[in-house]
Enzyme design. Structure first.
Site, PDB file in Angstrom:
ATOM      1  N   LYS A   1      67.352  12.229  28.329  1.00  0.00           N
ATOM      2  CA  LYS A   1      66.603  11.779  29.483  1.00  0.00           C
ATOM      3  C   LYS A   1      67.810  11.279  30.462  1.00  0.00           C
ATOM      4  O   LYS A   1      68.963  10.901  30.305  1.00  0.00           O
ATOM      5  CB  LYS A   1      65.881  10.471  29.091  1.00  0.00           C
ATOM      6  CG  LYS A   1      65.212   9.884  30.001  1.00  0.00           C
ATOM      7  CD  LYS A   1      64.204   8.634  29.452  1.00  0.00           C
ATOM      8  CE  LYS A   1      63.247   8.055  30.513  1.00  0.00           C
ATOM      9  NZ  LYS A   1      62.604   6.593  29.932  1.00  0.00           N
TER      10      LYS A   1
ATOM     11  N   PHE B   1      67.706  16.206  40.987  1.00  0.00           N
ATOM     12  CA  PHE B   1      67.264  16.140  42.322  1.00  0.00           C
ATOM     13  C   PHE B   1      65.877  16.061  42.581  1.00  0.00           C
ATOM     14  O   PHE B   1      65.540  16.663  43.498  1.00  0.00           O
ATOM     15  CB  PHE B   1      68.016  17.474  43.069  1.00  0.00           C
ATOM     16  CG  PHE B   1      69.223  17.509  43.006  1.00  0.00           C
ATOM     17  CD1 PHE B   1      70.309  16.294  43.530  1.00  0.00           C
ATOM     18  CD2 PHE B   1      70.204  18.472  42.771  1.00  0.00           C
ATOM     19  CE1 PHE B   1      71.511  16.423  43.515  1.00  0.00           C
ATOM     20  CE2 PHE B   1      71.497  18.669  42.814  1.00  0.00           C
ATOM     21  CZ  PHE B   1      72.268  17.705  43.166  1.00  0.00           C
TER      22      PHE B   1
ATOM     23  N   CYS C   1      63.068  13.890  40.799  1.00  0.00           N
ATOM     24  CA  CYS C   1      61.940  12.952  40.629  1.00  0.00           C
ATOM     25  C   CYS C   1      61.465  12.310  41.633  1.00  0.00           C
ATOM     26  O   CYS C   1      61.721  11.781  42.451  1.00  0.00           O
ATOM     27  CB  CYS C   1      62.784  11.671  39.766  1.00  0.00           C
ATOM     28  SG  CYS C   1      61.840  10.673  39.097  1.00  0.00           S
TER      29      CYS C   1
ATOM     30  N   LYS D   1      67.919  20.634  39.213  1.00  0.00           N
ATOM     31  CA  LYS D   1      66.442  20.695  39.020  1.00  0.00           C
ATOM     32  C   LYS D   1      65.732  20.349  40.101  1.00  0.00           C
ATOM     33  O   LYS D   1      66.127  19.193  41.057  1.00  0.00           O
ATOM     34  CB  LYS D   1      66.322  19.492  37.949  1.00  0.00           C
ATOM     35  CG  LYS D   1      64.845  19.477  37.343  1.00  0.00           C
ATOM     36  CD  LYS D   1      64.579  18.466  36.339  1.00  0.00           C
ATOM     37  CE  LYS D   1      63.213  18.670  35.557  1.00  0.00           C
ATOM     38  NZ  LYS D   1      63.096  17.691  34.479  1.00  0.00           N
TER      39      LYS D   1
ATOM     40  N   ASN E   1      59.817  20.092  38.572  1.00  0.00           N
ATOM     41  CA  ASN E   1      59.953  18.729  37.952  1.00  0.00           C
ATOM     42  C   ASN E   1      58.397  18.397  38.394  1.00  0.00           C
ATOM     43  O   ASN E   1      57.681  19.296  38.854  1.00  0.00           O
ATOM     44  CB  ASN E   1      61.025  17.750  38.739  1.00  0.00           C
ATOM     45  CG  ASN E   1      60.797  16.472  37.986  1.00  0.00           C
ATOM     46  OD1 ASN E   1      59.935  16.079  37.433  1.00  0.00           O
ATOM     47  ND2 ASN E   1      62.147  15.959  38.214  1.00  0.00           N
ATOM     48  N   THR E   2      57.949  17.203  38.108  1.00  0.00           N
ATOM     49  CA  THR E   2      56.569  16.803  38.294  1.00  0.00           C
ATOM     50  C   THR E   2      55.957  16.815  39.668  1.00  0.00           C
ATOM     51  O   THR E   2      56.853  16.593  40.501  1.00  0.00           O
ATOM     52  CB  THR E   2      56.401  15.324  37.480  1.00  0.00           C
ATOM     53  OG1 THR E   2      57.259  14.330  38.159  1.00  0.00           O
ATOM     54  CG2 THR E   2      56.357  15.514  36.141  1.00  0.00           C
TER      55      THR E   2
END
Length: 423
Positions: A90, A186, A188, A226, A253-254
């Site tokens: 994490k 990079f 979130c 990321k 990412n999300t």
């Protein structure tokens, strides 16, 4: 959407060169090809799932994605015990005291009418922040894991504010634990954008180039950037990160989302004391979007970098077939986060078994035998039209389905639609 476009002078990227550090300190590597037998070389042999990425050898391409499944020593050890190819912890930063999570922090989307509790989960939203555990604690656990699993790959996910000294201090302290690589968050989509963290960097190519410069000036292990999908053209920041020294990229990412509104309470989900905030969307429903973004990056990698950089695919992986799709598009590894939260760490055994089944079906002996094979079948709409017209001319047959929009009818609409479906 224009506000999310990355704009930067290409020349400034091309002119930048990573400083050459003494060889005794720097151990970065970019070798991507695994040492494996060619297809058919060993008839009847068990498919080899081993992958070698940026000099890191993994027993299989399945990687624990950064998030709750890599939140502490206990769960990361469980991942190694179960057989995951690598673990990404994490995300950590220098000052965990600034990170305060809320509960509940997740919301699920189910297929079926009004989100029936019996319907399968297809979407997952989180409003969770990065690790709220002291950095010293996480570093101690990284070192313990590397001492106990010296031959397994542990990757630290890191994120800091817009401060060169802070970034480089974090890198130095994390690398001292013996981690094998760094993944830079990079991407979130929620939490602390006002501190120029996460997607706030990944959506600004000028800022991204500068921060990547700081990172790669200091890092001595491979660095993966990321990527955020919350941007118009994901290839732009990916290209910037790679030209600024990163050995690979991870995507995606999300996706920024609002999961839904409770029609009884009229409150949004996830609901915290009656309120909510937009969060990151993951799970099965994002898989097609992730495939599209990974395809775009893979084509850019192939044209601009050849096999010199790596790609880690992320998004809605719950089966071996899901993972195969990413690999067919060019991914070297496949990350799983929400899937582990839904199905547990034992999921990796199912993923490996189903991946081997696919390889046996097509007589592939190694991952490299089929990695990127499907990229060649993507083209432009104009080219599709030309290909179909030529095919019709060659077979002297009438095209399947309707010939033009004027042929649609109300009575036969469903059958007419079905006549043009390919699968």
């Amino acid at each position: 959407m224009e506000s999310l476009r990355c704009s930067i002078e290409r020349s400034s990227i091309l002119e930048w060169r990573k400083p050459r550090l003494p060889e005794v300190r720097r151990r970065k590597a970019v070798a991507l090809r695994p040492i494996a037998a060619a297809a058919g070389e060993k008839a009847g042999a068990e498919p080899d799932l081993t992958v070698r990425v940026n000099g890191l050898e993994m027993p299989n391409p399945f990687v624990i994605g950064s998030g709750p499944p890599g939140t502490n020593y206990t769960v990361m050890k469980r991942a190694f015990d179960e057989g995951w190819g690598a673990v990404i912890a994490k995300t950590v930063s220098l000052d965990a005291a600034k990170v305060i999570n809320v509960t509940p922090r997740y919301a699920r989307l189910r297929a079926g009418s009004n989100g029936s509790a019996k319907a399968p989960i297809i979407g997952w939203e989180n409003i969770e922040l990065i690790s709220d555990r002291p950095l010293e604690t996480m570093l101690k656990e990284f070192k313990q894991l590397k001492d106990e699993f010296p031959d397994r790959i542990l990757i630290a996910s890191i994120m800091e504010e817009y401060d060169k000294a802070a970034w480089q201090e974090l890198i130095e302290r994390v690398e001292e634990t013996g981690v094998d690589a760094l993944e830079i968050n990079f991407s979130c989509p929620h939490g602390m954008p006002e501190r120029r963290m996460g997607a706030a960097v990944g959506q600004d190519c000028a800022l991204l180039e500068e921060v990547c410069g700081w990172i790669n000036e200091k890092a001595t292990v491979p660095v993966w950037a990321k990527m955020t999908p919350n941007i118009t053209d994901i290839t732009q920041p990916a290209r910037v990160a790679l030209k600024s020294g990163c050995e690979g990229v991870s995507a995606i990412n999300t996706i920024m989302s609002v999961m839904g509104i409770n029609l009884n309470t009229l409150r949004p989900e996830p609901c915290v004391e009656g309120y909510s905030t937009p969060g990151g969307y993951s799970a099965k429903a994002v898989h097609p979007i992730a495939l599209g973004k990974v395809m775009q990056i893979a084509k850019m990698l192939k044209s601009d970098f050849g096999d010199e950089r790596s790609l880690s695919g992320i998004g809605g992986v719950e089966t071996g077939d899901d993972a195969v799709e990413f690999i067919l598009l060019g991914a070297n590894t496949v990350q799983v986060c929400t899937g582990v939260m839904m199905h547990g760490y034992g999921l990796v055994k199912k993923l490996c078994d189903e991946l081997k089944d696919f390889m046996r079906k097509h007589n592939f002996s190694s991952i490299e035998d089929f990695r990127g094979v499907s990229l060649q079948y993507f083209t432009t709409h104009t080219d599709l039209v030309q290909r179909q017209q030529e095919a019709i001319r060659q077979r002297k047959a009438i095209r399947k389905g309707l010939n033009s929009d004027k042929e649609w009818t109300g009575d036969g609409f469903v059958k007419e639609t079905e006549s043009m479906v390919s699968n």
